[in-house]
Design a protein around this motif. Structure first.
Motif, PDB file in Angstrom:
ATOM      1  N   LYS A   1      39.705 -25.530 -35.207  1.00 39.50           N
ATOM      2  CA  LYS A   1      40.639 -24.465 -35.561  1.00 39.50           C
ATOM      3  C   LYS A   1      41.499 -24.107 -34.365  1.00 39.50           C
ATOM      4  O   LYS A   1      41.018 -24.020 -33.240  1.00 39.50           O
ATOM      5  CB  LYS A   1      39.859 -23.228 -36.016  1.00 39.50           C
ATOM      6  CG  LYS A   1      40.749 -22.174 -36.659  1.00 39.50           C
ATOM      7  CD  LYS A   1      39.899 -21.048 -37.216  1.00 39.50           C
ATOM      8  CE  LYS A   1      40.751 -20.004 -37.898  1.00 39.50           C
ATOM      9  NZ  LYS A   1      39.934 -18.910 -38.439  1.00 39.50           N
ATOM     10  N   ALA A   2      42.787 -23.907 -34.621  1.00 43.57           N
ATOM     11  CA  ALA A   2      43.740 -23.675 -33.544  1.00 43.57           C
ATOM     12  C   ALA A   2      43.640 -22.249 -33.032  1.00 43.57           C
ATOM     13  O   ALA A   2      44.064 -21.323 -33.654  1.00 43.57           O
ATOM     14  CB  ALA A   2      45.157 -23.936 -34.059  1.00 43.57           C
ATOM     15  N   LEU A   3      43.033 -22.105 -31.893  1.00 44.70           N
ATOM     16  CA  LEU A   3      42.931 -20.802 -31.240  1.00 44.70           C
ATOM     17  C   LEU A   3      43.179 -21.000 -29.760  1.00 44.70           C
ATOM     18  O   LEU A   3      43.053 -22.104 -29.240  1.00 44.70           O
ATOM     19  CB  LEU A   3      41.527 -20.195 -31.438  1.00 44.70           C
ATOM     20  CG  LEU A   3      41.144 -19.776 -32.856  1.00 44.70           C
ATOM     21  CD1 LEU A   3      39.684 -19.363 -32.874  1.00 44.70           C
ATOM     22  CD2 LEU A   3      42.007 -18.624 -33.328  1.00 44.70           C
ATOM     23  N   LEU A   4      43.502 -19.935 -29.080  1.00 45.06           N
ATOM     24  CA  LEU A   4      43.687 -20.000 -27.642  1.00 45.06           C
ATOM     25  C   LEU A   4      42.408 -20.476 -26.968  1.00 45.06           C
ATOM     26  O   LEU A   4      41.323 -19.984 -27.250  1.00 45.06           O
ATOM     27  CB  LEU A   4      44.031 -18.620 -27.090  1.00 45.06           C
ATOM     28  CG  LEU A   4      45.504 -18.252 -27.067  1.00 45.06           C
ATOM     29  CD1 LEU A   4      45.636 -16.788 -26.708  1.00 45.06           C
ATOM     30  CD2 LEU A   4      46.253 -19.107 -26.092  1.00 45.06           C
TER      31      LEU A   4
ATOM     32  N   ARG B   1      44.040 -35.556 -17.849  1.00 45.44           N
ATOM     33  CA  ARG B   1      43.792 -35.570 -19.286  1.00 45.44           C
ATOM     34  C   ARG B   1      43.496 -34.163 -19.777  1.00 45.44           C
ATOM     35  O   ARG B   1      42.778 -33.406 -19.137  1.00 45.44           O
ATOM     36  CB  ARG B   1      42.622 -36.508 -19.638  1.00 45.44           C
ATOM     37  CG  ARG B   1      42.313 -36.593 -21.136  1.00 45.44           C
ATOM     38  CD  ARG B   1      41.323 -37.696 -21.423  1.00 45.44           C
ATOM     39  NE  ARG B   1      41.919 -39.011 -21.235  1.00 45.44           N
ATOM     40  CZ  ARG B   1      42.619 -39.664 -22.157  1.00 45.44           C
ATOM     41  NH1 ARG B   1      42.794 -39.111 -23.363  1.00 45.44           N
ATOM     42  NH2 ARG B   1      43.111 -40.844 -21.920  1.00 45.44           N
ATOM     43  N   THR B   2      44.053 -33.822 -20.938  1.00 45.56           N
ATOM     44  CA  THR B   2      43.828 -32.505 -21.524  1.00 45.56           C
ATOM     45  C   THR B   2      42.486 -32.470 -22.248  1.00 45.56           C
ATOM     46  O   THR B   2      41.912 -33.494 -22.593  1.00 45.56           O
ATOM     47  CB  THR B   2      44.947 -32.146 -22.503  1.00 45.56           C
ATOM     48  OG1 THR B   2      45.123 -33.227 -23.422  1.00 45.56           O
ATOM     49  CG2 THR B   2      46.250 -31.888 -21.779  1.00 45.56           C
ATOM     50  N   SER B   3      42.007 -31.253 -22.487  1.00 46.61           N
ATOM     51  CA  SER B   3      40.732 -31.072 -23.174  1.00 46.61           C
ATOM     52  C   SER B   3      40.825 -31.564 -24.614  1.00 46.61           C
ATOM     53  O   SER B   3      41.900 -31.612 -25.209  1.00 46.61           O
ATOM     54  CB  SER B   3      40.330 -29.599 -23.154  1.00 46.61           C
ATOM     55  OG  SER B   3      41.319 -28.815 -23.793  1.00 46.61           O
ATOM     56  N   ASP B   4      39.679 -31.912 -25.169  1.00 47.98           N
ATOM     57  CA  ASP B   4      39.616 -32.449 -26.531  1.00 47.98           C
ATOM     58  C   ASP B   4      39.715 -31.296 -27.527  1.00 47.98           C
ATOM     59  O   ASP B   4      38.719 -30.817 -28.047  1.00 47.98           O
ATOM     60  CB  ASP B   4      38.305 -33.222 -26.711  1.00 47.98           C
ATOM     61  CG  ASP B   4      38.246 -33.912 -28.061  1.00 47.98           C
ATOM     62  OD1 ASP B   4      39.266 -33.920 -28.767  1.00 47.98           O
ATOM     63  OD2 ASP B   4      37.166 -34.436 -28.405  1.00 47.98           O
ATOM     64  N   PHE B   5      40.942 -30.877 -27.788  1.00 49.01           N
ATOM     65  CA  PHE B   5      41.179 -29.705 -28.640  1.00 49.01           C
ATOM     66  C   PHE B   5      42.300 -30.073 -29.608  1.00 49.01           C
ATOM     67  O   PHE B   5      43.489 -30.012 -29.265  1.00 49.01           O
ATOM     68  CB  PHE B   5      41.579 -28.524 -27.755  1.00 49.01           C
ATOM     69  CG  PHE B   5      41.500 -27.188 -28.451  1.00 49.01           C
ATOM     70  CD1 PHE B   5      40.276 -26.633 -28.762  1.00 49.01           C
ATOM     71  CD2 PHE B   5      42.650 -26.506 -28.790  1.00 49.01           C
ATOM     72  CE1 PHE B   5      40.193 -25.396 -29.388  1.00 49.01           C
ATOM     73  CE2 PHE B   5      42.585 -25.282 -29.412  1.00 49.01           C
ATOM     74  CZ  PHE B   5      41.355 -24.722 -29.710  1.00 49.01           C
TER      75      PHE B   5
ATOM     76  N   ARG C   1      49.253 -32.035 -26.092  1.00 48.60           N
ATOM     77  CA  ARG C   1      48.286 -32.521 -27.071  1.00 48.60           C
ATOM     78  C   ARG C   1      46.900 -32.559 -26.468  1.00 48.60           C
ATOM     79  O   ARG C   1      46.714 -32.756 -25.273  1.00 48.60           O
ATOM     80  CB  ARG C   1      48.682 -33.925 -27.540  1.00 48.60           C
ATOM     81  CG  ARG C   1      49.972 -33.992 -28.337  1.00 48.60           C
ATOM     82  CD  ARG C   1      49.840 -33.315 -29.699  1.00 48.60           C
ATOM     83  NE  ARG C   1      48.854 -33.974 -30.528  1.00 48.60           N
ATOM     84  CZ  ARG C   1      49.133 -34.991 -31.349  1.00 48.60           C
ATOM     85  NH1 ARG C   1      50.367 -35.454 -31.429  1.00 48.60           N
ATOM     86  NH2 ARG C   1      48.183 -35.528 -32.090  1.00 48.60           N
ATOM     87  N   GLY C   2      45.899 -32.396 -27.311  1.00 46.03           N
ATOM     88  CA  GLY C   2      44.523 -32.458 -26.860  1.00 46.03           C
ATOM     89  C   GLY C   2      44.065 -33.895 -26.649  1.00 46.03           C
ATOM     90  O   GLY C   2      44.521 -34.824 -27.325  1.00 46.03           O
TER      91      GLY C   2
ATOM     92  N   TRP D   1      43.533 -27.415 -19.692  1.00 43.73           N
ATOM     93  CA  TRP D   1      43.965 -26.564 -20.799  1.00 43.73           C
ATOM     94  C   TRP D   1      45.349 -26.990 -21.286  1.00 43.73           C
ATOM     95  O   TRP D   1      46.285 -27.101 -20.491  1.00 43.73           O
ATOM     96  CB  TRP D   1      44.003 -25.109 -20.334  1.00 43.73           C
ATOM     97  CG  TRP D   1      44.346 -24.137 -21.412  1.00 43.73           C
ATOM     98  CD1 TRP D   1      43.724 -23.981 -22.603  1.00 43.73           C
ATOM     99  CD2 TRP D   1      45.405 -23.175 -21.400  1.00 43.73           C
ATOM    100  NE1 TRP D   1      44.321 -22.983 -23.342  1.00 43.73           N
ATOM    101  CE2 TRP D   1      45.356 -22.469 -22.622  1.00 43.73           C
ATOM    102  CE3 TRP D   1      46.391 -22.841 -20.473  1.00 43.73           C
ATOM    103  CZ2 TRP D   1      46.257 -21.453 -22.937  1.00 43.73           C
ATOM    104  CZ3 TRP D   1      47.277 -21.816 -20.776  1.00 43.73           C
ATOM    105  CH2 TRP D   1      47.208 -21.143 -22.002  1.00 43.73           C
ATOM    106  N   PRO D   2      45.525 -27.249 -22.607  1.00 45.40           N
ATOM    107  CA  PRO D   2      46.806 -27.757 -23.104  1.00 45.40           C
ATOM    108  C   PRO D   2      47.836 -26.685 -23.405  1.00 45.40           C
ATOM    109  O   PRO D   2      48.932 -27.004 -23.871  1.00 45.40           O
ATOM    110  CB  PRO D   2      46.403 -28.498 -24.384  1.00 45.40           C
ATOM    111  CG  PRO D   2      45.197 -27.768 -24.868  1.00 45.40           C
ATOM    112  CD  PRO D   2      44.467 -27.311 -23.637  1.00 45.40           C
ATOM    113  N   GLY D   3      47.524 -25.404 -23.156  1.00 47.91           N
ATOM    114  CA  GLY D   3      48.471 -24.338 -23.450  1.00 47.91           C
ATOM    115  C   GLY D   3      48.374 -23.877 -24.891  1.00 47.91           C
ATOM    116  O   GLY D   3      47.553 -24.363 -25.672  1.00 47.91           O
TER     117      GLY D   3
END
Length: 423
Positions: free
Chosen positions: A5-8, A298-302, A273-274, A202-204
């Motif tokens: 789920k898309a959350l901060l 690399r960004t987090s897997d989100f 992107r995650g 963190w991808p923002g």
């Protein structure tokens, strides 16, 4: 992979901290018992986390300074006592006459605490959360501070080798004293955060007012910190790119000189992107030389389920599956594509138009009409309570978008590129 789920990302960490601290202390005040992170053990735990990052950046380790520790603790007590949710208080300044007041500025507070460092620049990070916890992990707190450039500058600037650290209730304060000579000022060298090979960046988070533009967007983008050992940086140029299949994606950046003068912050103007590798490249002048650096992280897997031109649509509604096909709420999808949509409740008919292109569909009917021409549907529109769902791929391709499905992450990518199809 299960849909996340898309959350901060920062909100998730706060929630996790809350779950660890079941039975947490109530809102902190000067009269209540709150978590006190000023012990030697807590400070050393935080310092160890800071130095792990500094070593990965190629920097010398920092040391705790007793006077700076006192300055950080004094200001943490002040910030904890006077923080108000949703307020825009500048906690770099203390107001005389208020409880726990010491001195107005970071420099004066360090001097009042006994710090003597002529020629050193004092930098300060003040991070306040909306609630205090009676259990807390200073290692995780340091990690959270690294999400945004302004929070990390005091501890990761190369010349900031003397630190003070304190956590009181809701407030964490880090005070750094930058010493160019001790850090090795000649020749100038560059360091960056996220560092080479960093993962879980963190991808923002962006709520895009216009998904086709970087203007008018609300949110916070990933920041890259670029530092020199000398406070004389100028003429910075930077790029940030990633690969999406065979496409090269250029991420627009806002380049801003740091308040300390030791470097730059590069802020992504769109959400990243995650679980994606990004390549950053920067050059700037310092110490009479042009410093250059190129590296990857690399960004987090989100993951977000729906993406447009490689931009996660954070607030996109949940996608459903019907007949093995993804479907999306009618109005959201048509408006995303810039089409006007009308709903005939009596006939349960959908009519959408964009320029000269028209599309008609009827609930439960496996035939659509594109410009008046009949086109078979694998998955007809359907009505679920008060929401009308339409087939995602069919509608997207009708309006000129390319659709790609990533089975590994269970995500859908939309690309605004003409698709030649014989209908």
């Amino acid at each position: 992979m299960l849909y996340k789920k898309a959350l901060l990302y920062t909100s998730l960490i706060v929630l996790l901290a809350g779950s660890v601290g079941q039975g947490a202390a109530p809102e902190a005040s000067a009269q209540t018992t709150v978590y006190d992170g000023t012990s030697r053990e807590e400070r050393e735990k935080a310092l160890e986390a800071v130095n792990r990052l500094r070593l990965r950046m190629g920097l010398a380790e920092a040391e705790l300074d007793p006077a700076l520790n006192r300055a950080a603790e004094d200001h943490a007590r002040y910030a904890n006592a006077h923080f108000e949710p949703q307020s825009a208080v500048d906690f770099s300044v203390q107001e005389e006459g208020r409880e726990f007041y010491t001195q107005s500025t970071p420099e004066a507070r360090a001097e009042a605490a006994g710090f003597r460092g002529e020629g050193r620049k004092i930098m300060e990070t003040v991070y306040v959360k909306e609630r205090a916890y009676d259990m807390f992990d200073m290692t995780e707190e340091i990690r959270e501070l690294t999400f945004v450039h302004d929070r990390r500058e005091a501890m990761l600037t190369p010349a900031a080798t003397a630190l003070g650290i304190a956590r009181v209730g809701k407030a964490t304060v880090i005070v750094g004293a930058a010493d160019p000579e001790r850090a090795g000022a000649v020749p100038a060298t560059a360091s960056v955060y996220p560092y080479e090979g960093a993962t879980d960046v963190w991808p923002g988070y962006f709520h895009k007012a216009d998904p086709y533009s970087v203007d008018g967007n609300e949110g916070e983008g990933t920041t890259i910190s670029v530092y020199s050992t000398l406070p004389d940086v100028s003429d910075a140029h930077a790029t940030l790119t990633t690969m999406a299949g065979d496409r090269t994606i250029d991420i627009p950046l806002a380049i801003r000189k740091t308040e300390s003068g030791y470097g730059y912050s590069l802020t992504a103007l769109q959400q990243l992107r995650g679980d994606r590798e990004y390549t950053a490249e920067v050059s700037f002048r310092s110490g009479g030389e042009r410093l250059q650096k190129r590296w990857t992280f690399r960004t987090s897997d989100f993951q977000h389920r729906l993406n447009l031109n490689d931009m996660p649509l954070v607030l996109a509604p949940a996608l459903h599956r019907a007949n093995g096909r993804f479907e999306a709420p009618m109005r959201y999808l048509f408006e995303l594509f810039g089409a006007e949509v009308q709903w005939n409740a009596a006939e349960q008919r959908i009519t959408a138009a964009k320029g000269e292109l028209t599309l008609e569909m009827t609930i439960g009917d496996d035939t659509a009409y594109v410009g008046g021409r009949a086109v078979p549907l694998d998955s007809p529109p359907r009505l679920d309570v008060y929401t009308t769902y339409v087939p995602l791929r069919f509608v997207a391709e009708t309006f000129g978008f390319q659709v790609e499905y990533d089975a590994t992450n269970d995500t859908v990518d939309l690309w605004l590129e003409p698709v030649a199809k014989d209908r």
